[in-house]
Design a protein around this motif. Structure first.
Motif, mmCIF file in Angstrom:
data_model
loop_
_atom_site.group_PDB
_atom_site.id
_atom_site.type_symbol
_atom_site.label_atom_id
_atom_site.label_comp_id
_atom_site.label_asym_id
_atom_site.label_seq_id
_atom_site.Cartn_x
_atom_site.Cartn_y
_atom_site.Cartn_z
ATOM 1 N N GLU A 271 -24.871 -3.159 16.236
ATOM 2 C CA GLU A 271 -25.937 -4.171 16.190
ATOM 3 C C GLU A 271 -26.921 -3.985 17.333
ATOM 4 O O GLU A 271 -28.104 -4.349 17.220
ATOM 5 N N LYS A 272 -26.454 -3.388 18.443
ATOM 6 C CA LYS A 272 -27.346 -3.115 19.582
ATOM 7 C C LYS A 272 -28.018 -1.753 19.454
ATOM 8 O O LYS A 272 -29.077 -1.518 20.037
ATOM 9 N N ILE A 273 -27.376 -0.861 18.697
ATOM 10 C CA ILE A 273 -27.932 0.488 18.530
ATOM 11 C C ILE A 273 -29.106 0.498 17.548
ATOM 12 O O ILE A 273 -30.143 1.131 17.797
ATOM 13 N N PHE A 274 -28.971 -0.204 16.442
ATOM 14 C CA PHE A 274 -30.005 -0.174 15.399
ATOM 15 C C PHE A 274 -31.407 -0.518 15.908
ATOM 16 O O PHE A 274 -32.391 0.126 15.494
ATOM 17 N N PRO A 275 -31.581 -1.518 16.787
ATOM 18 C CA PRO A 275 -32.940 -1.843 17.235
ATOM 19 C C PRO A 275 -33.654 -0.717 17.972
ATOM 20 O O PRO A 275 -34.885 -0.745 18.070
ATOM 21 N N TRP A 276 -32.909 0.264 18.476
ATOM 22 C CA TRP A 276 -33.578 1.391 19.115
ATOM 23 C C TRP A 276 -34.407 2.192 18.109
ATOM 24 O O TRP A 276 -35.348 2.884 18.485
ATOM 25 N N PHE A 277 -34.063 2.086 16.842
ATOM 26 C CA PHE A 277 -34.707 2.916 15.814
ATOM 27 C C PHE A 277 -35.590 2.043 14.924
ATOM 28 O O PHE A 277 -35.396 1.938 13.712
ATOM 29 N N ASP A 278 -36.593 1.445 15.558
ATOM 30 C CA ASP A 278 -37.487 0.548 14.824
ATOM 31 C C ASP A 278 -38.871 1.153 14.634
ATOM 32 O O ASP A 278 -39.773 0.493 14.128
ATOM 33 N N GLY A 279 -39.041 2.409 15.046
ATOM 34 C CA GLY A 279 -40.324 3.073 14.864
ATOM 35 C C GLY A 279 -41.387 2.627 15.832
ATOM 36 O O GLY A 279 -42.552 2.969 15.671
ATOM 37 N N ALA A 280 -41.018 1.903 16.861
ATOM 38 C CA ALA A 280 -42.013 1.343 17.775
ATOM 39 C C ALA A 280 -42.660 2.412 18.640
ATOM 40 O O ALA A 280 -43.868 2.453 18.803
ATOM 41 N N ALA A 281 -41.856 3.304 19.220
ATOM 42 C CA ALA A 281 -42.390 4.330 20.113
ATOM 43 C C ALA A 281 -42.566 5.633 19.331
ATOM 44 O O ALA A 281 -41.684 6.473 19.305
ATOM 45 N N GLY A 282 -43.704 5.787 18.666
ATOM 46 C CA GLY A 282 -43.888 6.969 17.832
ATOM 47 C C GLY A 282 -42.944 6.893 16.649
ATOM 48 O O GLY A 282 -43.103 6.045 15.776
ATOM 49 N N ALA A 283 -41.948 7.736 16.617
ATOM 50 C CA ALA A 283 -40.950 7.697 15.554
ATOM 51 C C ALA A 283 -39.676 8.328 16.085
ATOM 52 O O ALA A 283 -39.706 9.248 16.894
ATOM 53 N N GLY A 284 -38.558 7.827 15.624
ATOM 54 C CA GLY A 284 -37.289 8.394 16.050
ATOM 55 C C GLY A 284 -36.189 8.054 15.072
ATOM 56 O O GLY A 284 -36.270 7.059 14.344
ATOM 57 N N LEU A 285 -35.168 8.882 15.042
ATOM 58 C CA LEU A 285 -34.037 8.650 14.143
ATOM 59 C C LEU A 285 -32.806 9.343 14.690
ATOM 60 O O LEU A 285 -32.886 10.158 15.621
ATOM 61 N N ILE A 286 -31.661 9.006 14.103
ATOM 62 C CA ILE A 286 -30.441 9.761 14.352
ATOM 63 C C ILE A 286 -29.851 10.174 13.007
ATOM 64 O O ILE A 286 -29.994 9.470 12.010
ATOM 65 N N ILE A 287 -29.198 11.330 13.007
ATOM 66 C CA ILE A 287 -28.504 11.836 11.829
ATOM 67 C C ILE A 287 -27.032 11.967 12.191
ATOM 68 O O ILE A 287 -26.685 12.610 13.189
ATOM 69 N N LEU A 288 -26.174 11.340 11.406
ATOM 70 C CA LEU A 288 -24.736 11.350 11.636
ATOM 71 C C LEU A 288 -24.089 12.262 10.601
ATOM 72 O O LEU A 288 -24.194 12.021 9.395
ATOM 73 N N GLU A 289 -23.433 13.335 11.066
ATOM 74 C CA GLU A 289 -22.835 14.333 10.179
ATOM 75 C C GLU A 289 -21.307 14.262 10.294
ATOM 76 O O GLU A 289 -20.750 14.549 11.361
ATOM 77 N N PRO A 290 -20.594 13.895 9.211
ATOM 78 C CA PRO A 290 -19.138 13.759 9.298
ATOM 79 C C PRO A 290 -18.434 15.096 9.440
ATOM 80 O O PRO A 290 -18.818 16.084 8.827
ATOM 81 N N HIS A 291 -17.400 15.114 10.266
ATOM 82 C CA HIS A 291 -16.550 16.291 10.399
ATOM 83 C C HIS A 291 -15.267 16.055 9.584
ATOM 84 O O HIS A 291 -15.334 15.507 8.500
ATOM 85 N N GLY A 292 -14.122 16.436 10.110
ATOM 86 C CA GLY A 292 -12.892 16.309 9.334
ATOM 87 C C GLY A 292 -12.790 17.405 8.290
ATOM 88 O O GLY A 292 -13.556 18.370 8.268
ATOM 89 N N GLY A 293 -11.819 17.261 7.383
ATOM 90 C CA GLY A 293 -11.630 18.256 6.342
ATOM 91 C C GLY A 293 -11.379 19.633 6.926
ATOM 92 O O GLY A 293 -10.710 19.798 7.952
ATOM 93 N N ARG A 294 -11.930 20.644 6.282
ATOM 94 C CA ARG A 294 -11.709 22.025 6.695
ATOM 95 C C ARG A 294 -12.222 22.292 8.103
ATOM 96 O O ARG A 294 -11.551 22.957 8.902
ATOM 97 N N VAL A 295 -13.392 21.771 8.459
ATOM 98 C CA VAL A 295 -13.949 22.057 9.781
ATOM 99 C C VAL A 295 -13.069 21.494 10.883
ATOM 100 O O VAL A 295 -12.980 22.065 11.980
ATOM 101 N N GLY A 296 -12.380 20.386 10.604
ATOM 102 C CA GLY A 296 -11.520 19.781 11.613
ATOM 103 C C GLY A 296 -10.135 20.372 11.683
ATOM 104 O O GLY A 296 -9.419 20.168 12.673
ATOM 105 N N SER A 297 -9.731 21.110 10.656
ATOM 106 C CA SER A 297 -8.373 21.662 10.617
ATOM 107 C C SER A 297 -8.270 23.032 11.273
ATOM 108 O O SER A 297 -7.171 23.526 11.527
ATOM 109 N N ILE A 298 -9.389 23.657 11.556
ATOM 110 C CA ILE A 298 -9.410 24.967 12.206
ATOM 111 C C ILE A 298 -9.274 24.761 13.715
ATOM 112 O O ILE A 298 -9.874 23.852 14.283
ATOM 113 N N ALA A 299 -8.496 25.604 14.376
ATOM 114 C CA ALA A 299 -8.260 25.467 15.816
ATOM 115 C C ALA A 299 -9.565 25.564 16.600
ATOM 116 O O ALA A 299 -10.465 26.329 16.247
ATOM 117 N N ASP A 300 -9.655 24.784 17.696
ATOM 118 C CA ASP A 300 -10.873 24.732 18.493
ATOM 119 C C ASP A 300 -11.295 26.104 19.015
ATOM 120 O O ASP A 300 -12.476 26.358 19.224
#
Length: 526
Positions: free
Chosen positions: A379-408
């Motif tokens: 609820e505190k994070i969302f207001p940062w992305f209101d388009g007020a200062a130019g434009a901005g966004l975040i993209i959240l990409e899920p891991h897990g599955g095959r990418v998470g099962s391979i050793a680091d």
């Protein structure tokens, strides 16, 4: 699609002209002229574009994706070499070593800090632009392909799907990304939960090393091949081509875009998504989230039909309220167009377009999340992305599955076990408007997010390169390992960064291939 001379065919010829190059002092005005004369003996003149050429500005800009790095005052190259076969790249390396001119290498120009074609400090350097090496050679029977580094992701997708609609490759969404840079950093994409990162599917590579030799996997050795698959570009040589394992996809896949406002429950949906998307959904289903203008856009790729997807969404993610009307069934190739902003009817040939707009400046950062962020914090994070200062966004990409099962440590990409998702922060503003507040805005957002993401170190993704987290310092003529750890352990983890540095010490101890965030050479005392 333009095709380059097959690298396999020139291997025998190119190897004959290689020898160990001596290291010249870097670099004087006299040696710059000698470097260009040396190039003339090994590279056709029309493939070497110097500052004095009328086409220099257009050739330099041809693969620039962020016009911030075309601004007056940017340190520009002595010339741009546009090779069409491996021997031209070898000549550039040998001439550069002999006359003290470093090389920077670009494939698609999406390097977020522009380090593939500009220098932060004053120095004499040349750019090797691999756009002329972009053939994609598909072996349907073996389900493999050799893909040149100068091919874009869009060109690769198109060539693979046209050869066999039942084959694909796990990589990113933006079609103008160059394969060389994308693979060099790992390769996050919409099928990584099913098939892993791009580098998890690389079987072989052809690289020109710091001595000008053309090497394949067998010739380069285990550590060198390991380093190329995710250790970042421009540290270990110039990778000309990659052999990749293609993956099976159904003839029909399903995509959807569902947007939620705050009033429609965006916070609750994102809060649940954090643990659901990486671990509680089938690996065939990837849902990523774009947060912008205080709204959340859920974008999905499902390797199956709408009829198969509906009961999964209804039972596991009812908060999204998905219905049949949200489904769009299409080919996998068409889905790569659709998710990137196209429609069901957009011609797939748009994937072959290598041009991008130069009307917007951008700045990017990244993070990784291992513990779900509470709804009260969202609820505190969302207001940062209101388009007020130019434009901005975040993209959240899920891991897990095959990418998470391979050793680091299986590849240099370390963000695997326990990672819920990656965050990409994007700020963008028009080139016609002076908005210095936007870069400050993204730094402030990044600082605000610190309590919610990984720490000690605060992990980052090397393909979202960010000079704010540290730059190399040079000591004794080579990059400092201790200084490099400041940024390197954030991208690669401590163990992987040390292994990368030891490998660099074996294959390029003189640190010829170097930029502001290249791997420093560490020579083992054993």
């Amino acid at each position: 699609m333009a095709a380059s001379t097959s690298l396999a065919l020139v291997l025998a010829v190119c190897c004959c002209c290689c020898y160990a190059a001596s290291v010249a002092p870097l670099s004087s005005a006299d040696s710059s002229g000698e470097f260009l004369q040396c190039l003339a003996a090994g590279v056709p003149s029309q493939l070497v574009v110097t500052r004095g050429s009328s086409s220099f500005a257009s050739v330099l800009a041809s693969s620039v994706r962020n016009p911030r790095f075309l601004a007056p005052g940017t340190v520009r190259p002595l010339c741009v070499v546009t090779p069409t076969n491996a021997s031209h790249v070898q000549a550039a390396v040998l001439c550069g070593r002999r006359h003290g001119v470093r090389l920077r290498v670009r494939s698609g120009g999406h390097d977020y800090e522009g380090l593939s074609y500009r220098s932060v400090r004053q120095e004499v350097f040349a750019v090797v632009d691999l756009a002329g090496l972009r053939s994609v050679r598909v072996n349907r029977r073996a389900a493999t392909a050799w893909v040149d580094s100068g091919a874009t992701v869009g060109e690769m997708y198109y060539a693979v799907a046209k050869a066999d609609a039942g084959l694909a490759f796990p990589a990113g969404l933006c079609p103008t990304i160059g394969v060389g840079g994308h693979f060099s950093g790992g390769g996050i994409g919409m099928m990584m939960r099913k098939y892993g990162l791009s580098v998890d599917n690389v079987l072989d590579a052809m690289v020109v090393d710091a001595n000008g030799r053309l090497l394949d996997k067998k010739a380069m050795g285990r550590d060198y091949f390991w380093a190329l698959r995710g250790g970042g570009g421009e540290s270990f040589g110039i990778v000309l081509s990659w052999k990749v394992r293609l993956v099976a996809v159904p003839r029909t896949v399903t995509v959807f875009n569902i947007q939620k406002t705050l009033a429609q429950g965006a916070v609750d949906a994102v809060t649940k998504w954090q643990t659901l998307a990486p671990a509680a959904l089938p690996d065939e289903l990837t849902i990523r989230v774009v947060v912008q203008n205080k709204q959340a856009l859920f974008q999905s790729l499902y390797l199956g039909t709408c009829d198969q997807l509906l009961p999964v969404m209804g039972s596991r993610f009812p908060e999204l309220g998905m219905t049949r009307a949200d489904c769009r069934e299409m080919s996998w190739l068409q889905s790569m167009v659709y998710i990137n902003g196209g429609t069901s009817s957009t011609p797939v040939e748009v994937l072959l377009n290598r041009t991008t707009s130069l009307s917007v400046y951008t700045k990017n950062k990244s993070d990784y999340v291992k513990q779900a962020i509470p709804s009260a914090s969202w609820e505190k994070i969302f207001p940062w992305f209101d388009g007020a200062a130019g434009a901005g966004l975040i993209i959240l990409e899920p891991h897990g599955g095959r990418v998470g099962s391979i050793a680091d440590g299986n590849t240099p990409y370390p963000h695997r076990s326990g990672v819920l998702y990656n965050i990409q922060y994007v700020a963008f503003w028009p080139t016609t408007t002076a908005t210095p507040a936007v870069p400050d805005w993204i730094k402030n957002v990044h600082a605000f997010m610190e309590p919610f993401v990984t720490s000690n170190p605060r992990d980052a993704y090397v393909n979202y390169r960010d000079l704010d987290i540290g730059e190399n310092a040079v000591a004794g003529g080579v990059t400092s390992y201790e200084n490099g750890r400041v940024w390197g352990e954030k991208y690669f983890g401590a163990a992987n960064f040390r292994r990368l540095a030891l490998t660099k010490g074996k294959v390029d101890a003189s640190d010829y291939f170097r930029n502001e965030q290249s791997i420093p050479p560490l020579v083992s005392t054993k």
